[in-house]
Design a protein around this motif. Structure first.
Motif, short mmCIF file in Angstrom:
data_model
loop_
_atom_site.label_atom_id
_atom_site.label_comp_id
_atom_site.label_asym_id
_atom_site.label_seq_id
_atom_site.Cartn_x
_atom_site.Cartn_y
_atom_site.Cartn_z
N VAL A 73 -94.05 27.85 -49.17
CA VAL A 73 -94.11 26.52 -49.96
C VAL A 73 -95.51 26.02 -50.06
O VAL A 73 -95.94 25.69 -51.29
N MET A 74 -96.25 26.39 -49.03
CA MET A 74 -97.83 25.84 -49.30
C MET A 74 -98.75 26.88 -50.53
O MET A 74 -99.20 26.01 -51.28
N LEU A 75 -98.06 27.73 -50.86
CA LEU A 75 -99.00 28.71 -51.77
C LEU A 75 -98.30 28.52 -53.13
O LEU A 75 -98.96 28.15 -54.05
N ALA A 76 -96.99 28.05 -53.00
CA ALA A 76 -96.12 27.78 -54.21
C ALA A 76 -96.73 26.40 -54.67
O ALA A 76 -97.08 26.24 -56.17
N GLY A 128 -98.86 25.56 -58.42
CA GLY A 128 -97.98 24.86 -59.38
C GLY A 128 -96.65 25.73 -59.63
O GLY A 128 -95.94 25.21 -60.73
N MET A 129 -96.13 26.52 -58.74
CA MET A 129 -94.91 27.01 -59.01
C MET A 129 -93.66 26.04 -58.36
O MET A 129 -93.85 25.70 -57.12
N GLU A 148 -92.63 37.91 -55.63
CA GLU A 148 -93.42 38.73 -56.35
C GLU A 148 -94.27 38.10 -57.45
O GLU A 148 -95.55 38.25 -57.59
N GLU A 149 -93.77 37.16 -58.09
CA GLU A 149 -94.31 36.30 -58.95
C GLU A 149 -95.49 35.47 -58.34
O GLU A 149 -96.64 35.27 -58.71
N LEU A 150 -95.12 34.89 -57.29
CA LEU A 150 -95.94 34.05 -56.51
C LEU A 150 -97.13 34.90 -55.96
O LEU A 150 -98.26 34.51 -55.98
#
Length: 607
Positions: free
Chosen positions: A86-89, A93-94, A10-12
């Motif tokens: 993983v790619m979106l994080a 920068g998460m 949800e944070e991402l």
């Protein structure tokens, strides 16, 4: 799916700008509170692709593609859910939480077993291809394929191979790489014979069969000796391989099918391979069986039309007739390619080339009515006056039942010229069949006029969609609908989605709606769920929900009413007065129940 904590997702989801991500692939323009553009998943000239930054969703109203930003990355980059996360994080920068790549403990045994099966098939595919391309044992198969016009490049592209006649080439090869005998039997690569184990495939040209992700999970083996039966031998079904649910070459052809919204359905592996070599890349084939409903549903996710190009012999035409009904049942428009001289697609493209096949698809693709008329003509006895009359009458019955007015006009002119009959005479006969069809329909639905049913059908569809939105967006409304016992909606896919929504709401009452979409793995459910996010949603008051529920209840009562009416008519016709009287009482009760349900409110009619 790998474990990813809900909180992290949800944070991402909140940090990622879905408009920015999709803008890397699509030129978007603002339209009110959403953005629109040309869909990247199919060819279109008028934008039907919408992105909602407020709800973090996208949906194409042309092809149905839709979902969250995770789904978009999965589809455009051909990656798994975890890989998309993983790619979106990394993009925003998460830092990934610990254990994000660890499998759920309950899934580990099955996932490990399935991975072993895939590895065994992958290694076997490489072995078969090596034997074909590089050994004396494969020379005969290599010559056979080259004589059929298959180039060595195509053999490599489709990973074709050869299984030697020796009993344990694959078994010995995989044992040396740590595979156990029970694994080889379970995934269909070996069979028990006496006290030992032997290769399932021996002395055959091998065609790897891949799943939707392009991973080898089975084989089709083609004999080179006409005396050996069967001509094709497929892997047996097991955990990963079910013939009725897969289409050969679907993993490679899917992108092109989705772009054009048209699939080319072929009868065999070699048809697909020959056409692909000639540049016709949207071909798929069934796996040695007739087309199934599951395969048609698979096609429906990516296409609106399917060109059926089966063999031109009697068996091929019979299979085409079966495929037509299955495709129509799935909501796909069938078109039938008529290949001259009874050739199959492989023979035609080898003789004439890919460009000629492309022109053939433009010139000799028939509608369902045209094909069925041609099929009737081939079976008719047109040498006698009785046979010609019977054919004309059968043709007119077909036109009355299946053809559009334009098709009726066109085909009647053809019949007029062919059999020297006036168009007026044919039209008069056609009107007779049309009246008979209408009379039958009217008799079956006695006292239920079409005018009465259609508005209710529309209200039922609107109510079904609104109930799904209520359960998805409002947890209190979801509980209210569940308490009312609503379990069936207008379409099977809506009913299936409602069941998933109920289960999700009970376990995740406070979760955001977008999280529900990420839990879905069935594409038809994802497409439907994503569509619910677009358009205005009202405040779901109890009065409004009651209107929707009444519309659903009323429709189900009407269906029951129609069924009882048919039974009543049949009972009266058979002279069973007692049974007819019992059914009539049930009919009266249903009518009274229908009368107690008020028509949907004007608020719903306007939605």
């Amino acid at each position: 799916m790998s474990k990813v904590p809900d909180g992290f997702l949800e944070e991402l989801r909140q940090k990622v700008d879905i408009v920015e991500i999709i803008s890397d692939h699509v030129q978007l323009r603002r339209s009110g509170r959403s953005f629109t553009g040309l869909c990247p998943f199919h060819n279109e000239r008028t934008p039907s692709f919408s992105v909602s930054p407020e709800r973090q969703m996208y949906h194409c109203f042309g092809c149905g593609a839709g979902g969250t930003v995770f789904r978009f990355v999965m589809d455009t980059e051909a990656v798994s859910f975890t890989e998309a996360v993983v790619m979106l994080a990394e993009r925003v920068g998460m830092q990934l939480p610990a254990g994000v790549n660890e499998l759920d403990a309950a899934q580990q045994p099955a996932m490990a077993k399935h991975q072993r099966f895939r590895e065994a098939h992958e290694l076997t595919a490489k072995l078969y291809n090596y034997i074909l391309m590089n050994t004396d044992a494969g020379v005969q198969a290599l010559n056979y394929l080259e004589n059929r016009g298959i180039s060595r490049k195509t053999m490599v592209d489709f990973r074709l191979g050869f299984a030697p006649k020796t009993n344990n080439t694959v078994v010995s090869f995989l044992r040396k790489r740590g595979f156990q005998d029970e694994e080889l039997v379970a995934c269909g690569l070996a069979v028990e014979m006496g006290t030992g184990l032997v290769d399932r495939f021996r002395g055959r040209v091998m065609v790897p069969i891949c799943d939707k992700k392009g991973q080898v999970i089975a084989f089709g083996g083609r004999t080179m000796d006409a005396k050996v039966k069967p001509k094709y031998l497929n892997s047996p079904e097991y955990d990963l391989f079910h013939k009725s649910r897969l289409l050969y070459n679907y993993h490679d052809a899917r992108k092109l099918i989705r772009q054009g919204r048209v699939a080319l359905l072929l009868e065999g592996y070699m048809d697909v391979i020959s056409l692909a070599q000639a540049g016709v890349l949207h071909g798929v084939a069934t796996l040695g069986t007739s087309l199934t409903e599951e395969q048609a549903a698979l096609l429906k996710t990516d296409c609106d039309k399917t060109i059926v190009a089966y063999d031109g012999d009697a068996a091929g035409r019979k299979a085409t007739v079966r495929a037509i009904d299955i495709l129509l049942g799935a909501g796909i428009e069938p078109l039938i390619l008529q290949i001259p001289d009874g050739q199959d697609p492989d023979e035609y493209v080898q003789a004439n080339g890919g460009e000629a096949f492309g022109r053939l698809m433009q010139r000799r693709t028939l509608s369902v009515v045209q094909f069925l008329l041609d099929d009737m003509r081939q079976q008719a006895n047109l040498t006698s006056s009785v046979g010609r009359t019977a054919f004309v009458r059968d043709a007119l019955q077909l036109l009355a039942k299946r053809a559009t007015p334009v098709e009726q006009e066109y085909e009647m002119r053809n019949l007029s010229q062919e059999f020297n009959l006036s168009v007026e005479t044919l039209k008069e006969e056609l009107r007779g069949f049309a009246k008979l069809n209408k009379a039958r329909e009217k008799h079956q639905v006695r006292n239920l006029s079409t005018e009465r049913i259609q508005p209710l059908e529309r209200a039922f569809m609107r109510a079904s969609t609104s109930i799904l939105q209520a359960v998805l967006f409002d947890s209190e409304a979801a509980m209210y609908v569940m308490e009312k016992g609503v379990t069936e909606l207008a379409e099977p896919v809506q009913t299936a989605l409602l069941a998933r929504l109920y289960a999700w709401r009970l376990t995740e009452p406070a979760a955001p709606p977008s999280a529900f979409v990420d839990e879905l793995d069935d594409e038809s459910l994802i497409h439907l769920a994503s569509s619910l996010f677009f358009g205005e949603t009202p405040e779901f008051t109890k009065d409004l929900l009651d209107d929707f529920i009444r519309a659903v209840e009323r429709h189900h009562l009407e269906i029951t009413h129609k069924s009882l009416l048919r039974q009543w008519i049949e009972a009266e016709a058979s002279g069973d007065i007692r049974h007819a009287t019992e059914i009539k009482l049930q009919v009266d009760q249903i009518q009274n129940q229908i009368a107690t349900l008020r028509p949907p409110r004007e608020t719903m009619k306007g939605r």
